[in-house]
Motif scaffolding. Sequence first.
Motif, PDB file in Angstrom:
ATOM      1  N   THR A 129      49.927   9.644  71.713  1.00 54.02           N
ATOM      2  CA  THR A 129      51.155  10.242  72.247  1.00 54.02           C
ATOM      3  C   THR A 129      52.324   9.271  72.092  1.00 54.02           C
ATOM      4  O   THR A 129      53.415   9.665  71.654  1.00 54.02           O
ATOM      5  CB  THR A 129      50.975  10.624  73.732  1.00 54.02           C
ATOM      6  N   ARG A 188      57.024  17.648  66.697  1.00 49.57           N
ATOM      7  CA  ARG A 188      55.955  18.038  67.621  1.00 49.57           C
ATOM      8  C   ARG A 188      56.404  19.328  68.274  1.00 49.57           C
ATOM      9  O   ARG A 188      57.454  19.373  68.914  1.00 49.57           O
ATOM     10  CB  ARG A 188      55.740  16.943  68.662  1.00 49.57           C
ATOM     11  N   GLU A 189      55.601  20.373  68.070  1.00 47.43           N
ATOM     12  CA  GLU A 189      55.958  21.679  68.615  1.00 47.43           C
ATOM     13  C   GLU A 189      54.721  22.371  69.158  1.00 47.43           C
ATOM     14  O   GLU A 189      53.592  22.068  68.749  1.00 47.43           O
ATOM     15  CB  GLU A 189      56.605  22.546  67.531  1.00 47.43           C
ATOM     16  N   ARG A 190      54.936  23.313  70.023  1.00 47.43           N
ATOM     17  CA  ARG A 190      53.839  24.126  70.564  1.00 47.43           C
ATOM     18  C   ARG A 190      53.318  25.046  69.470  1.00 47.43           C
ATOM     19  O   ARG A 190      54.080  25.607  68.684  1.00 47.43           O
ATOM     20  CB  ARG A 190      54.306  24.980  71.738  1.00 47.43           C
ATOM     21  N   ASP A 191      52.010  25.207  69.428  1.00 51.62           N
ATOM     22  CA  ASP A 191      51.374  26.132  68.482  1.00 51.62           C
ATOM     23  C   ASP A 191      51.681  27.551  68.955  1.00 51.62           C
ATOM     24  O   ASP A 191      51.407  27.901  70.105  1.00 51.62           O
ATOM     25  CB  ASP A 191      49.867  25.863  68.474  1.00 51.62           C
ATOM     26  N   GLY A 227      46.769  18.553  65.124  1.00 50.36           N
ATOM     27  CA  GLY A 227      46.936  18.372  66.559  1.00 50.36           C
ATOM     28  C   GLY A 227      46.858  16.896  66.907  1.00 50.36           C
ATOM     29  O   GLY A 227      46.194  16.121  66.208  1.00 50.36           O
ATOM     30  N   ARG A 268      49.739  28.472  73.008  1.00 52.86           N
ATOM     31  CA  ARG A 268      50.867  27.743  73.611  1.00 52.86           C
ATOM     32  C   ARG A 268      50.445  26.451  74.310  1.00 52.86           C
ATOM     33  O   ARG A 268      51.271  25.616  74.607  1.00 52.86           O
ATOM     34  CB  ARG A 268      51.613  28.647  74.600  1.00 52.86           C
ATOM     35  N   ARG A 320      48.334  24.304  72.919  1.00 50.88           N
ATOM     36  CA  ARG A 320      48.130  23.340  71.836  1.00 50.88           C
ATOM     37  C   ARG A 320      49.463  22.889  71.238  1.00 50.88           C
ATOM     38  O   ARG A 320      50.380  23.668  71.063  1.00 50.88           O
ATOM     39  CB  ARG A 320      47.275  23.990  70.748  1.00 50.88           C
ATOM     40  N   VAL A 321      49.509  21.584  70.915  1.00 55.77           N
ATOM     41  CA  VAL A 321      50.681  20.995  70.267  1.00 55.77           C
ATOM     42  C   VAL A 321      50.323  20.708  68.819  1.00 55.77           C
ATOM     43  O   VAL A 321      49.195  20.327  68.499  1.00 55.77           O
ATOM     44  CB  VAL A 321      51.104  19.693  70.985  1.00 55.77           C
TER      45      VAL A 321
END
Length: 178
Positions: A98, A112-115, A82, A119, A121-122
């Motif tokens: 960032t 970089r994607e959503r967990d 993360g 949702r 968490r990235v």
Amino acid sequence: MGDTADGLQPVPEPSLDEQIAVYQREFQDLDPQVEKVVSALSRLNRRMNVAYGRQTAALGISNAEWEVLKALVISGAPYRMGPSELAKQLGLTPAAMTHRIDRMTAEGLVTRERDESNRVRVIVELTDEGRSKWLDAMRAATIFEEDLLQDLSTKERGVLGDMLTRLLDRVEDLQSRN
């Protein structure tokens, strides 16, 4: 040597012995053995950082990006963390992390994607290109480091590594108390 931006000639750095002699003249309580070790480590660190910076620049990445790649590799397969974990590990603010991730995503070094399980968490994940850059940097660093230590025997390398690890442990212990 050319002039500096302010028009002055650069002053060469004194030898360690010259530096310590000045320190002793100005501060009589100085232990010259301690100062020689600390000053040598400091100069070695600076010069190694310059060398590593040149190597990573030749690969098209910055030292800052190298640090992110390294953290992801150290995390182990599937090389995911993360952004807040990365920021904490690298000693960065969330905003700085960032910004770094934005650049690295644009360069194809990380995604970089959503967990999917959370949702909010990235997840930052190392790409094949990022892993390839990391491997290239490791190859270049290995050559540099072998050259750096060529005058030390295997036994001396082991002793030096143990001593430096003890110093590092001491510094980390002292810092954890503050």
